[in-house]
Design a protein around this motif. Structure first.
Motif, PDB file in Angstrom:
ATOM      1  N   TRP A   1       0.829  -1.209   0.000  1.00  0.00           N
ATOM      2  CA  TRP A   1       0.000   0.000   0.000  1.00  0.00           C
ATOM      3  C   TRP A   1       0.862   1.256   0.000  1.00  0.00           C
ATOM      4  O   TRP A   1       0.542   2.237  -0.671  1.00  0.00           O
ATOM      5  N   VAL A   2       1.962   1.231   0.742  1.00  0.00           N
ATOM      6  CA  VAL A   2       2.868   2.389   0.757  1.00  0.00           C
ATOM      7  C   VAL A   2       3.444   2.611  -0.641  1.00  0.00           C
ATOM      8  O   VAL A   2       3.474   3.735  -1.135  1.00  0.00           O
ATOM      9  N   CYS A   3       3.886   1.533  -1.292  1.00  0.00           N
ATOM     10  CA  CYS A   3       4.426   1.664  -2.652  1.00  0.00           C
ATOM     11  C   CYS A   3       3.361   2.157  -3.620  1.00  0.00           C
ATOM     12  O   CYS A   3       3.646   2.974  -4.502  1.00  0.00           O
ATOM     13  N   ALA A   4       2.122   1.695  -3.453  1.00  0.00           N
ATOM     14  CA  ALA A   4       1.032   2.163  -4.317  1.00  0.00           C
ATOM     15  C   ALA A   4       0.794   3.656  -4.115  1.00  0.00           C
ATOM     16  O   ALA A   4       0.598   4.395  -5.081  1.00  0.00           O
ATOM     17  N   ALA A   5       0.830   4.109  -2.866  1.00  0.00           N
ATOM     18  CA  ALA A   5       0.639   5.533  -2.585  1.00  0.00           C
ATOM     19  C   ALA A   5       1.763   6.363  -3.201  1.00  0.00           C
ATOM     20  O   ALA A   5       1.530   7.441  -3.753  1.00  0.00           O
ATOM     21  N   ILE A   6       2.980   5.844  -3.133  1.00  0.00           N
ATOM     22  CA  ILE A   6       4.123   6.542  -3.728  1.00  0.00           C
ATOM     23  C   ILE A   6       3.942   6.631  -5.243  1.00  0.00           C
ATOM     24  O   ILE A   6       4.174   7.678  -5.851  1.00  0.00           O
ATOM     25  N   LEU A   7       3.519   5.544  -5.860  1.00  0.00           N
ATOM     26  CA  LEU A   7       3.303   5.552  -7.302  1.00  0.00           C
ATOM     27  C   LEU A   7       2.231   6.555  -7.699  1.00  0.00           C
ATOM     28  O   LEU A   7       2.382   7.279  -8.680  1.00  0.00           O
ATOM     29  N   ILE A   8       1.160   6.639  -6.932  1.00  0.00           N
ATOM     30  CA  ILE A   8       0.107   7.618  -7.205  1.00  0.00           C
ATOM     31  C   ILE A   8       0.678   9.032  -7.123  1.00  0.00           C
ATOM     32  O   ILE A   8       0.388   9.878  -7.966  1.00  0.00           O
ATOM     33  N   ALA A   9       1.516   9.286  -6.127  1.00  0.00           N
ATOM     34  CA  ALA A   9       2.129  10.609  -5.992  1.00  0.00           C
ATOM     35  C   ALA A   9       3.014  10.920  -7.195  1.00  0.00           C
ATOM     36  O   ALA A   9       3.028  12.049  -7.691  1.00  0.00           O
ATOM     37  N   ILE A  10       3.734   9.913  -7.691  1.00  0.00           N
ATOM     38  CA  ILE A  10       4.573  10.125  -8.872  1.00  0.00           C
ATOM     39  C   ILE A  10       3.712  10.503 -10.066  1.00  0.00           C
ATOM     40  O   ILE A  10       4.017  11.441 -10.802  1.00  0.00           O
ATOM     41  N   VAL A  11       2.641   9.754 -10.251  1.00  0.00           N
ATOM     42  CA  VAL A  11       1.756  10.027 -11.383  1.00  0.00           C
ATOM     43  C   VAL A  11       1.161  11.420 -11.274  1.00  0.00           C
ATOM     44  O   VAL A  11       1.084  12.162 -12.245  1.00  0.00           O
ATOM     45  N   MET A  12       0.765  11.811 -10.073  1.00  0.00           N
ATOM     46  CA  MET A  12       0.108  13.101  -9.893  1.00  0.00           C
ATOM     47  C   MET A  12       1.076  14.278  -9.988  1.00  0.00           C
ATOM     48  O   MET A  12       0.730  15.320 -10.512  1.00  0.00           O
ATOM     49  N   PHE A  13       2.307  14.114  -9.477  1.00  0.00           N
ATOM     50  CA  PHE A  13       3.204  15.261  -9.379  1.00  0.00           C
ATOM     51  C   PHE A  13       4.476  15.129 -10.216  1.00  0.00           C
ATOM     52  O   PHE A  13       5.203  16.099 -10.388  1.00  0.00           O
ATOM     53  N   GLY A  14       4.775  13.945 -10.740  1.00  0.00           N
ATOM     54  CA  GLY A  14       6.022  13.719 -11.461  1.00  0.00           C
ATOM     55  C   GLY A  14       6.115  14.469 -12.775  1.00  0.00           C
ATOM     56  O   GLY A  14       7.192  14.768 -13.237  1.00  0.00           O
ATOM     57  N   GLY A  15       5.010  14.786 -13.395  1.00  0.00           N
ATOM     58  CA  GLY A  15       5.045  15.419 -14.698  1.00  0.00           C
ATOM     59  C   GLY A  15       4.895  16.924 -14.669  1.00  0.00           C
ATOM     60  O   GLY A  15       4.702  17.532 -15.701  1.00  0.00           O
TER      61      GLY A  15
ATOM     62  N   TYR B   1       8.113   3.907 -13.961  1.00  0.00           N
ATOM     63  CA  TYR B   1       8.938   5.077 -13.674  1.00  0.00           C
ATOM     64  C   TYR B   1       9.450   5.744 -14.949  1.00  0.00           C
ATOM     65  O   TYR B   1       9.649   6.953 -14.977  1.00  0.00           O
ATOM     66  N   GLY B   2       9.668   4.986 -16.005  1.00  0.00           N
ATOM     67  CA  GLY B   2      10.116   5.566 -17.267  1.00  0.00           C
ATOM     68  C   GLY B   2       9.112   6.538 -17.856  1.00  0.00           C
ATOM     69  O   GLY B   2       9.485   7.481 -18.546  1.00  0.00           O
ATOM     70  N   GLN B   3       7.831   6.327 -17.581  1.00  0.00           N
ATOM     71  CA  GLN B   3       6.786   7.236 -18.047  1.00  0.00           C
ATOM     72  C   GLN B   3       6.425   8.274 -16.993  1.00  0.00           C
ATOM     73  O   GLN B   3       6.043   9.397 -17.326  1.00  0.00           O
ATOM     74  N   ASP B   4       6.556   7.918 -15.722  1.00  0.00           N
ATOM     75  CA  ASP B   4       6.118   8.799 -14.640  1.00  0.00           C
ATOM     76  C   ASP B   4       7.115   9.910 -14.326  1.00  0.00           C
ATOM     77  O   ASP B   4       6.719  11.002 -13.934  1.00  0.00           O
ATOM     78  N   PHE B   5       8.400   9.629 -14.481  1.00  0.00           N
ATOM     79  CA  PHE B   5       9.434  10.625 -14.222  1.00  0.00           C
ATOM     80  C   PHE B   5       9.843  11.295 -15.520  1.00  0.00           C
ATOM     81  O   PHE B   5       9.883  10.665 -16.574  1.00  0.00           O
ATOM     82  N   ARG B   6      10.185  12.567 -15.437  1.00  0.00           N
ATOM     83  CA  ARG B   6      10.797  13.251 -16.568  1.00  0.00           C
ATOM     84  C   ARG B   6      12.213  12.695 -16.743  1.00  0.00           C
ATOM     85  O   ARG B   6      12.814  12.220 -15.777  1.00  0.00           O
ATOM     86  N   PRO B   7      12.780  12.743 -17.935  1.00  0.00           N
ATOM     87  CA  PRO B   7      14.148  12.233 -18.135  1.00  0.00           C
ATOM     88  C   PRO B   7      15.161  12.852 -17.164  1.00  0.00           C
ATOM     89  O   PRO B   7      16.043  12.151 -16.664  1.00  0.00           O
TER      90      PRO B   7
END
Length: 131
Positions: free
Chosen positions: A14-28, A111-117
């Motif tokens: 669940w912690v990893c899922a929450a982190i992934l959601i944060a990446i999707v929401m704020f990573g771009g 992560y390749g799509q969620d993070f900017r290069p």
């Protein structure tokens, strides 16, 4: 695996899922690239990686393998890649070469799509210096 172990593993997922959601929401977000990629990489590591990857060689063994000494391991990989290439691949394609005792699909593959290069390069720059 007992109830307590299963409960801990579920909480970690669940912690990893929450982190992934944060990446999707704020990573771009369109922010300028940081002036110090290593400092930015450490910041990103602390936010997105530390919950699953310890930097302590003795553990604790968290959801993913400990990353103590990852810079040296990356430089001495068996695939003949540079340290930066190996780390980059491990981030964007974490199932390419599995760490023993850690199953495929444990680390998010987006992560390749969620993070900017520039963010990926910052994490790579930080991890190359981790001893």
């Amino acid at each position: 695996m007992g109830y307590n172990s299963a409960c801990i593993a579920t909480k970690r997922l669940w912690v990893c899922a929450a982190i992934l959601i944060a990446i999707v929401m704020f990573g771009g977000c369109n922010r300028p690239d940081p002036p110090d990629p290593v400092a930015e990489g450490q910041r990103l590591y602390t936010i997105y990686c530390l919950g699953c990857h310890s930097l302590d060689p003795a553990g604790p063994t968290t959801l993913g393998p400990p990353l103590a000494g990852i810079g040296a391991r990356a430089a001495n990989n068996r695939e003949g890649l540079s340290a930066a290439e190996w780390l980059r691949r491990e981030i964007v394609d974490p199932d390419a070469v599995l760490t023993p005792s850690y199953p495929a699909g444990l680390m998010p593959r987006t992560y390749g799509q969620d993070f900017r290069p520039a963010q990926i390069e910052a994490v790579v720059a930080y991890l190359m210096g981790v001893e």
